[in-house]
Design a protein around this motif. Sequence first.
Motif: not given
Length: 461
Positions: A64, A188, A190
């Motif tokens: 991330s 990111p 994630e």
Amino acid sequence: MLGKLKTVLLLSVVGTAVLVPLFGDPRPSPVTHAEWARMLLRGLALDGVVEQTASASQAFSTLSWKNSLAYRADRYLHGEGVVALGDGRVEARGGPGEVSYPVAVVRGGDYRVRLRLAGNPETPAAAEITPFGKSEASGQFLVEPGAESGWVGAGSLHLDPGAYTASVALPPGTVLDHLELAPPCLRPVEPFGGWRATAVTQSADVAVTLLRALDLESELPPAATPLELSAEAFQTKGPLVLEAAMGRVKLSAGPEGLQAVVFVEIEDPGLYTLSIFGVSGAGQRWLADECQKAVLCPISDPLAPPDWRVVMNAEFTSGRHFFTVNLGRGATVERLRLERKKDGLADYVATLRRLGFEVGAEGPVARSRAVDAMRFLTEKRRELKWSACGDVEPPATMMAEAGLAQPAPPVAGPAPVPGFAGQNPAGGPGGDPPTVPGTPPTPVPTTPPGSPTTLTARPPS
């Protein structure tokens, strides 16, 4: 000494990779975020860089980059000539010393290197970032320490996705506290809501992180009519070339390259895909709001026709934004397109299904499905033929001579970067300060002044 330690580090990381579990056992236990993050790293061929003894937070940080990746000095993978002082610091004692750390880069961009150290300013330390398996460093820096421990900027460099070694050579008596790498504005990898070590991985989490890891959010369905600009909207020193036969206007880079900037008004915030219609030529480098960066690699065929190319996926707030492009020799831009995307969980699941992978029923992902997803990531990366081509340098002094509209001077203090939603990596523009003591605030670019450029919405041709 740097070269010797890099070789030792490479052999160690390769050995570590061999010990990584195959994640193929039929255990009935759920797949946690910590496990799925490591499986993603394995699918990206970066698992060997994150030690298996490391905490889950290191895997999360690698994916991330929500915070600067700061290595405590005594957590090196290999060191020579250094003594741990018991408080996280190391000292080169009895002669020069060196420490090395493995670094995994998921997103390419400009990474800033800083050291927190103390020593004799007349005997600088040296920092070096080198790709695994290569002898030539991507960046080398001399760092002059102060008598008291403090952060010292080493410099910044472009890093393509991949595995690297970060090495620091310390003169006798120099004490190293931390090594930090911080990129600005990365998208990111994630799940929605971020990584949580003990959380159970849902099938939708797998869909979101797979599309982000593959940088294929451009495949999400459109949420609105795309916004388009022609080459005439760009400000540049170089001429706009008119193709009389085709009736088209384009930016065209000569032997010295070309740099241009365009301002865009975005009404609705959200996830956008930036694409351009043109030719990559000797490469193109794009910066959104002087923050998020993307590089289009050179093409080998000088006669290749223009085509649509995805530049980047990014979240933008409503308001004015600006995009700066460096065009290598032979590169052209005829049109720029910004397309807002549908980005609900169901959209990620359906898009991944269309691309060839079914994550399964809603709820916790089955362990066998997670293993299949990891393998899909590896195979899709191979199919997409990801390549690393370095940076595209701007033409020398072109921006200064061109008199182009520039961003306002930076102001001190952490604040959101104009145009980018959410938080950016700490220590970089718009991010929170790193979670390392003694970090000063980082200058943040402000919104550029108004521009006569207007943007109209029209269906893509």
